[in-house]
Design a protein around this motif. Structure first.
Motif, short mmCIF file in Angstrom:
data_model
loop_
_atom_site.label_atom_id
_atom_site.label_comp_id
_atom_site.label_asym_id
_atom_site.label_seq_id
_atom_site.Cartn_x
_atom_site.Cartn_y
_atom_site.Cartn_z
N CYS A 86 1.30 54.74 8.51
CA CYS A 86 0.96 54.17 7.20
C CYS A 86 0.20 55.17 6.35
O CYS A 86 0.50 55.34 5.16
N ALA A 145 4.29 49.25 5.46
CA ALA A 145 4.28 48.01 6.24
C ALA A 145 5.52 47.91 7.12
O ALA A 145 5.43 47.55 8.30
N ASP A 146 6.67 48.22 6.55
CA ASP A 146 7.92 48.13 7.31
C ASP A 146 8.02 49.22 8.38
O ASP A 146 8.75 49.05 9.36
N GLU A 195 3.81 46.07 13.48
CA GLU A 195 3.76 45.08 12.41
C GLU A 195 2.32 44.61 12.17
O GLU A 195 2.04 43.44 11.97
N THR A 246 0.16 43.69 6.76
CA THR A 246 0.76 42.61 5.99
C THR A 246 0.52 42.86 4.51
O THR A 246 -0.53 43.37 4.11
N ALA A 282 5.68 41.49 3.06
CA ALA A 282 6.07 42.42 4.12
C ALA A 282 5.11 42.24 5.28
O ALA A 282 3.97 41.86 5.09
N PRO A 283 5.56 42.49 6.50
CA PRO A 283 6.87 43.04 6.83
C PRO A 283 7.96 41.98 6.72
O PRO A 283 7.70 40.78 6.83
N GLU A 284 9.15 42.47 6.49
CA GLU A 284 10.29 41.56 6.40
C GLU A 284 10.68 41.11 7.79
O GLU A 284 10.53 41.84 8.76
#
Length: 75
Positions: A20, A52-53, A58, A61, A72-74
């Protein structure tokens, strides 16, 4: 479209890969081996979604600051 996002990092899930911080250094930093956002509420930016993705745990958020909808995350 949302005008502000709320960024969170779950310290229990974060393993400190720094993906990140490498992806969005203007939004994340590592402190004590764990990620934390530089600001909790930010203007929407695609790079935040990318960070985030990209998180393998994960732990990041991204939520709409107005209605708390998860962005996100998806799934």
């Amino acid at each position: 479209m949302s005008t502000a996002w709320r960024i969170g990092v779950d310290a229990r899930r974060c393993i400190g890969t720094s993906i990140c911080a490498g992806t969005a250094p203007e939004h994340f930093r590592l402190v004590g081996g764990l990620s934390e956002p530089l600001a909790e509420v930010v203007a929407p930016a695609e790079v935040i979604l990318d960070a985030a993705d990209s998180c393998p745990m994960e732990a990041i958020t991204v939520r709409d600051a107005t209605d708390d909808r998860l962005i996100a995350p998806e799934d």
